[in-house]
Scaffold this motif. Sequence first.
Motif, short mmCIF file in Angstrom:
data_model
loop_
_atom_site.label_atom_id
_atom_site.label_comp_id
_atom_site.label_asym_id
_atom_site.label_seq_id
_atom_site.Cartn_x
_atom_site.Cartn_y
_atom_site.Cartn_z
N PRO A 74 13.67 -3.98 11.39
CA PRO A 74 14.13 -4.47 10.09
C PRO A 74 14.06 -3.33 9.08
O PRO A 74 13.17 -2.47 9.17
CB PRO A 74 13.12 -5.57 9.74
N VAL A 75 14.99 -3.29 8.13
CA VAL A 75 14.99 -2.23 7.13
C VAL A 75 14.49 -2.75 5.79
O VAL A 75 14.51 -3.95 5.53
CB VAL A 75 16.40 -1.61 6.96
N ASN A 76 14.02 -1.83 4.98
CA ASN A 76 13.65 -2.15 3.61
C ASN A 76 14.37 -1.19 2.67
O ASN A 76 14.82 -0.12 3.08
CB ASN A 76 12.13 -2.06 3.43
N PHE A 77 14.47 -1.60 1.42
CA PHE A 77 15.17 -0.81 0.42
C PHE A 77 14.21 -0.26 -0.63
O PHE A 77 14.61 0.06 -1.75
CB PHE A 77 16.28 -1.65 -0.23
N GLY A 78 12.94 -0.17 -0.24
CA GLY A 78 11.96 0.43 -1.12
C GLY A 78 11.55 -0.42 -2.30
O GLY A 78 11.03 0.10 -3.29
N ARG A 79 11.75 -1.73 -2.20
CA ARG A 79 11.38 -2.62 -3.30
C ARG A 79 10.01 -3.24 -3.02
O ARG A 79 9.74 -3.70 -1.90
CB ARG A 79 12.43 -3.71 -3.50
N GLU A 95 6.78 11.62 -1.05
CA GLU A 95 6.26 12.08 -2.35
C GLU A 95 7.21 11.73 -3.49
O GLU A 95 6.77 11.53 -4.63
CB GLU A 95 6.05 13.58 -2.30
N PHE A 96 8.51 11.66 -3.21
CA PHE A 96 9.47 11.40 -4.27
C PHE A 96 9.94 9.95 -4.26
O PHE A 96 11.00 9.63 -4.78
CB PHE A 96 10.66 12.36 -4.13
N GLU A 97 9.16 9.09 -3.64
CA GLU A 97 9.48 7.67 -3.60
C GLU A 97 9.33 7.07 -4.99
O GLU A 97 8.75 7.67 -5.89
CB GLU A 97 8.54 6.95 -2.63
N SER A 98 9.87 5.86 -5.14
CA SER A 98 9.79 5.17 -6.41
C SER A 98 8.33 4.98 -6.84
O SER A 98 7.56 4.28 -6.18
CB SER A 98 10.48 3.81 -6.32
N GLY A 99 7.95 5.60 -7.94
CA GLY A 99 6.59 5.48 -8.44
C GLY A 99 6.18 4.05 -8.75
O GLY A 99 5.07 3.63 -8.38
N SER A 103 2.99 2.09 -7.12
CA SER A 103 1.93 1.61 -8.02
C SER A 103 1.73 0.11 -7.89
O SER A 103 0.59 -0.38 -7.86
CB SER A 103 2.28 1.98 -9.47
N MET A 104 2.85 -0.64 -7.82
CA MET A 104 2.74 -2.10 -7.73
C MET A 104 2.09 -2.52 -6.42
O MET A 104 1.22 -3.40 -6.40
CB MET A 104 4.11 -2.75 -7.87
N LEU A 105 2.48 -1.89 -5.32
CA LEU A 105 1.89 -2.25 -4.03
C LEU A 105 0.40 -1.97 -4.03
O LEU A 105 -0.39 -2.77 -3.50
CB LEU A 105 2.58 -1.47 -2.90
N GLU A 113 0.03 5.23 1.67
CA GLU A 113 -0.21 6.65 1.89
C GLU A 113 1.07 7.42 1.59
O GLU A 113 2.16 7.04 2.05
CB GLU A 113 -0.65 6.92 3.33
N VAL A 114 0.95 8.46 0.80
CA VAL A 114 2.12 9.25 0.39
C VAL A 114 2.09 10.60 1.09
O VAL A 114 1.10 11.34 0.99
CB VAL A 114 2.13 9.45 -1.14
#
Length: 268
Positions: A74-79, A95-99, A103-105, A113-114
């Motif tokens: 299954p895929v995710n869209f980074g939400r 490292e350049f993922e949505s901050g 933070s919310m997770l 882990e980044v």
Amino acid sequence: MLASVRISDLIRAAALVAAAALPAAAGPQRVVSMNLCTDQLAMLLAAPGQLISVSNLARDPRMSPMAEQAAEYPVNFGRAEEIYLMRPDLVIAGEFESGPTVSMLRRLGIRVEVLPPAESIEAIRAEITRMGGLLGREPAAADLLARFDAGLDAAGSREDRGRAALYYANGITSGRGTLAGAILESAGYRNIAGDFGITGTAKLPLELLVMARPERLVTGAKWPGQSRSEAILDHPALAAIAPATAKVTDRDWVCGTPFILRAIEALE
């Protein structure tokens, strides 16, 4: 041809090793990757059922060398909302993922882990080891690392192949401190970016490139559409100065993973 066989064996064997063993008892059981580069390492190292989602880019054959394997996940869209509902016990991000997502997770109590982008051979080796530790898959990571090192010995060249230039849309080049630069050097070429004091990624005027007269020119693969940024790659001066132009596929160059072995081989 021999190097090609060994590289193919490396990738295939790594996937078989990952599928053969169960995750360590202390390892996470529901892992979500939300980054194209971590997707690849996770798919190579995760045990069956351990990785439950990869990013949507993992299925894009233009960007992902494991698009076929990614179709099984299954895929995710980074939400944050969609990832939270997957009930992961580990999320791996770039490292350049949505901050805000990261933070919310974390505020929701989910371990995130980044991993930074791997821009050198040593960084790739470190990322393999780290991913193995995060997944509780240290033996599989050690095996993949050994195969990666063997692939480097088979695909890399110790002879001086001459001077080469990396040239992309908008006249951008890559020097030391970049993954593309590391690939070029591993293939035995001297990067002309160093002649102009360029480190990292920077613009290189076409005039300077022409006067440098590299023996090899490496350009990025063109994307669908008519982007004016790519028009410079069609300039007749490029064909005149470096007939041995290699138009590479981006997917083997984008991420610091064992798939850079195919990029190195393509330059030989």
